[in-house]
Scaffold this active site. Structure first.
Site, PDB file in Angstrom:
ATOM      1  N   LEU A  87       0.782  -1.245   0.000  1.00 57.45           N
ATOM      2  CA  LEU A  87       0.000   0.000   0.000  1.00 57.45           C
ATOM      3  C   LEU A  87       0.811   1.291   0.000  1.00 57.45           C
ATOM      4  O   LEU A  87       0.245   2.370   0.116  1.00 57.45           O
ATOM      5  CB  LEU A  87      -1.014   0.023   1.173  1.00 57.45           C
ATOM      6  CG  LEU A  87      -2.106  -1.052   1.095  1.00 57.45           C
ATOM      7  CD1 LEU A  87      -2.946  -1.063   2.375  1.00 57.45           C
ATOM      8  CD2 LEU A  87      -3.013  -0.827  -0.107  1.00 57.45           C
ATOM      9  N   ASP A  88       2.121   1.198  -0.133  1.00 54.97           N
ATOM     10  CA  ASP A  88       2.920   2.426  -0.254  1.00 54.97           C
ATOM     11  C   ASP A  88       4.135   2.182  -1.150  1.00 54.97           C
ATOM     12  O   ASP A  88       5.261   2.548  -0.818  1.00 54.97           O
ATOM     13  CB  ASP A  88       3.346   2.917   1.142  1.00 54.97           C
ATOM     14  CG  ASP A  88       3.883   4.350   1.095  1.00 54.97           C
ATOM     15  OD1 ASP A  88       3.576   5.076   0.123  1.00 54.97           O
ATOM     16  OD2 ASP A  88       4.596   4.747   2.032  1.00 54.97           O
ATOM     17  N   LEU A  89       3.880   1.545  -2.297  1.00 54.46           N
ATOM     18  CA  LEU A  89       4.981   1.296  -3.224  1.00 54.46           C
ATOM     19  C   LEU A  89       5.363   2.607  -3.893  1.00 54.46           C
ATOM     20  O   LEU A  89       4.513   3.303  -4.425  1.00 54.46           O
ATOM     21  CB  LEU A  89       4.540   0.295  -4.300  1.00 54.46           C
ATOM     22  CG  LEU A  89       4.358  -1.151  -3.857  1.00 54.46           C
ATOM     23  CD1 LEU A  89       3.848  -1.984  -5.020  1.00 54.46           C
ATOM     24  CD2 LEU A  89       5.671  -1.723  -3.348  1.00 54.46           C
TER      25      LEU A  89
END
Lengths: 246, 474
Positions: free
Chosen positions: B138-140
């Site tokens: 969820l935070d690539l």
């Protein structure tokens, strides 16, 4: 230190024995019985004897609303529940009744609070059925971990960064990290009368050192428990509930 | 009192070296451990910035990281060493990844298509590995990815991640549901942190950047600006870099579809397409040369308003998008096992609507001294087997986008099948049980048995049902 949390056993020795064996195999060193040892089921005496034995060895044992109904009137119970309370009154010995009457409503142990219903006015037997009810309970408990029963389905509430309570439905068998920097309220599930269409007994294991909580479902022979309910003349609906988990 | 975080300090036995990073949310130090605790690889310690004025989200993220990093395994994540008590000395000690940051690589973009595919497929492998462990990142973004010297991608910073079976500590913190503005997915913008396909959207943004040197949606500063991606069609990559081939554009734009169901359904499928450009089925996306005009964009915006409710309804975190590999013996097209194998494949595909089917034929290497006929040359033989493979799968009437056909020349069928299964994240291998001729051999000598024994996934061994046994008079 692993603590087995067992609640709402409801006179079901078969389910209780299965959970205690399971907890033993999974390294439980302490036990907390969160109330409602009698009611609904066939064997109130058998369950109370087991709890007395564990309590003598230091286990936590609390009073539930069904346990209280044995000594006091139970006006708000439905007909089937009343029949089972009547059955408990007939079959329990005076010593067993004295034990139930002597039980406290709340117990505390450092950062942990145990209670049957809600730590906010435990004597009112309020259900923790919403994040706001869980919030009231956690605030009254004034502890990081509050473990309750009364509601038969396993559920975990946790506080988020803004202090709001959030609801989480656990997957049985998965250890959940429950770090001590926020407050947690766990509904540990019902040993003797689950109601989520799964007859397997429910209980929870708290690993205090690792700060982990594992909700378990333990299969046992529910047919035997149901047959005993029928044999002692209790309403058929109570047997069906145990057999089908409804 | 907390030990001061500075070089030379010792925390729980770990001696702090150089400070490698000092950012808004915390510090990263290189650390060493006493010999008895030394895991045998270089380490870093990550510690949050604590104190008055620091946002609580920092420590919440840190708690999530402490929950998730210890349970992750494999080369796609840093190895976990130790964690400090959250209420006293919060820290995580983990493997120090030596290699190149994705930030550095993206700084050189646009890269040639082959390079985009190489880096992109390593990245997709890493995302798939984490997804199979029930975790969504969820935070690539470039800062959170490193490439090891061997080319493997490593995902860092699981502070916004979500584990399918853990409570989501950020679920209700709406302000933080979104990751980073340039990479955040439409689902996250709608407060849904439970969809693994959100990572595939971010992967699409990274591929877009690698291929063009620009970000498809820019870096909006406002929430309204971020919401554009719920309906806006990005410029096609080839409009920004004419060297982007249609297959790569197809892959990138499919990752960037606003509706998750229209994207790839698993990172394994993206990795496969990046590794097999010739197998990518081109749609209208591949042919786009300019941004959509006003009316098509308006239509998408209108559609997005109608779809909004549908997006929120999805609950199931694990998407069933399996890669199924069926081994077909094209050297013996008349073998009695083929109908049974076809039937089994048909049934498995029917059970998994989001499947990807790989039909593989391993043929013996062409003999030395090729004969004059076309069919005897290596390429002629290859073509012949590919045709047979297509003929084999034809009755199943599968869309070409779900299908790939592979003919491999090799002496050792077992090793080849196992290598292919590993390289392509295969979830299920389907193959025939030993036939009448092989039955004379011991079971453990058959391809089916050795593949079953060593496969990285489940194996479905298909046997032709035995007819009634005739009783013979003595």
């Amino acid at each position: 230190m692993r603590i087995a949390l067992l609640s709402d056993i409801h006179a079901n020795t078969e389910a209780l024995t299965a959970c205690l064996r399971h907890a033993g195999e999974h390294g439980a060193q302490r036990f907390a019985f969160l109330g409602d040892f009698v009611g609904y089921g066939a064997d109130p005496g058998g369950v109370v004897d087991i709890v007395i034995r564990y309590a003598a060895e230091g286990a936590v044992a609390l009073k539930g609303n069904h346990d209280q109904a044995v000594e006091k009137s139970a006006g708000y119970f439905n007909e089937a529940a009343l029949a089972a309370i009547e059955w408990a009154r007939q079959t329990l010995s005076d010593e067993q009744k004295r034990f139930l009457a002597s039980l406290p409503l709340v117990a505390r142990d450092g950062t942990v609070c145990y209670v049957h219903a809600s730590a906010a006015s435990p004597e009112r037997w309020d259900y923790i059925d919403s994040p706001s009810a869980a919030k009231r309970c956690a605030e009254a408990a004034k502890s990081l971990y509050t473990f309750c029963g009364h509601v038969h389905d396993q559920l975990l509430y946790f506080e988020d960064a803004n202090g709001r309570m959030c609801e989480f439905r656990p997957t049985p068998g998965t250890p959940i990290p429950v770090r001590s920097r926020r407050r947690w309220v766990a509904i540990v599930g019902s040993v003797g009368q689950p109601r989520d269409r799964n007859p397997a007994a429910a209980y929870t294991l708290f690993d205090r050192g690792r700060e982990q909580l594992t909700f378990y479902r333990v299969p046992y022979d529910a047919m035997v428990a149901a047959d005993r309910i029928r044999k002692c003349g209790l309403p058929e609906s109570l047997a069906c509930r145990v057999e089908l988990g409804i | 009192m907390r030990e001061r975080l500075q070089p030379g300090a010792t925390i729980d036995g770990f001696r702090l070296g150089e400070c490698l990073h000092k950012g808004g949310t915390g510090y990263i130090f290189s650390v060493t451990a006493p010999p008895e605790r030394d895991p045998g690889f270089p380490m870093v310690m990550k510690a949050p910035a604590l104190g008055p004025g620091e946002p609580t989200i920092g420590i919440d993220s840190f708690e999530i990281e402490q929950m998730i990093v210890p349970i992750l395994t494999g080369p796609s994540v840093p190895r976990f060493v130790a964690a400090g008590d959250l209420t006293a000395t919060p820290y995580i000690v983990m493997e120090r990844i030596d290699g190149e940051g994705l930030e550095k690589i993206i700084a050189q973009a646009p890269l040639p298509p082959g390079e985009v595919a190489r880096v992109g497929s390593a990245l997709a492998d890493a995302v798939h590995s984490v997804h199979t462990q029930q975790v969504i990142h969820l935070d690539l973004k470039p800062e959170n990815v490193m490439l090891r010297p061997n080319g493997d991608a490593v995902l860092l910073d699981f502070g916004f991640a979500r584990h399918a079976r853990y409570p989501d500590l950020l679920a209700e913190s709406k302000d933080f549901a979104a990751g980073s503005a340039a990479y955040v997915s439409p689902e996250q913008l709608q407060n849904d942190r439970s969809d693994p396909r959100s990572d595939l959207f971010a992967l699409g943004v990274l591929l877009f950047e690698l291929a063009t040197g620009t970000q498809p949606f820019g870096e909006p500063q406002t929430y309204a600006g971020m919401r554009d991606r719920l309906w806006r069609e990005p410029l096609p990559p080839c409009a920004l870099n004419e060297r982007v081939p249609p297959w790569l554009q197809e892959i990138i734009l499919r990752c960037l579809e606003p509706v998750a169901a229209a994207r790839y359904q698993s990172a394994a499928q993206i990795a496969f397409d990046l590794r097999h450009p010739e197998q990518v089925t081109l749609s209208e996306r591949a042919g786009r040369t300019e941004g959509a005009g006003f009316f098509p964009q308006f239509a998408r915006w209108w559609q997005s308003r109608r779809d909004r409710h549908a997006l929120g309804r999805r609950q199931n975190i694990a998407i069933r998008a399996p890669v199924i590999m069926v081994a077909v013996d094209t050297e013996h097209p008349d073998d009695e096992r083929h109908p049974s194998l076809q039937l089994a494949t048909r049934q498995l595909v029917a059970l998994n609507p989001e499947f990807r089917l790989m039909c593989v034929s391993v043929v013996r290497a062409a003999p030395l001294g090729e004969g004059p006929a076309d069919a005897d040359t290596a390429s002629g033989k290859h073509l012949e087997h590919k045709t047979r493979l297509r003929h084999w799968v034809e009755p199943l009437k599968l869309p070409s986008s779900r299908l790939s056909l592979l003919v491999v020349e090799a002496a050792n069928a077992t090793a080849t099948l196992l290598d292919l299964a590993r390289a392509n994240h295969v979830d299920l291998i389907v193959l025939g049980a030993p036939g009448p001729t092989e039955r004379a051999l011991a079971w453990w000598r058959s391809v089916a048995s050795s593949v079953t024994a060593n496969a990285p996934c489940s194996v479905y061994v298909v046997r032709v049902p035995e007819g009634p046994v005739e009783s013979r008079p003595d």
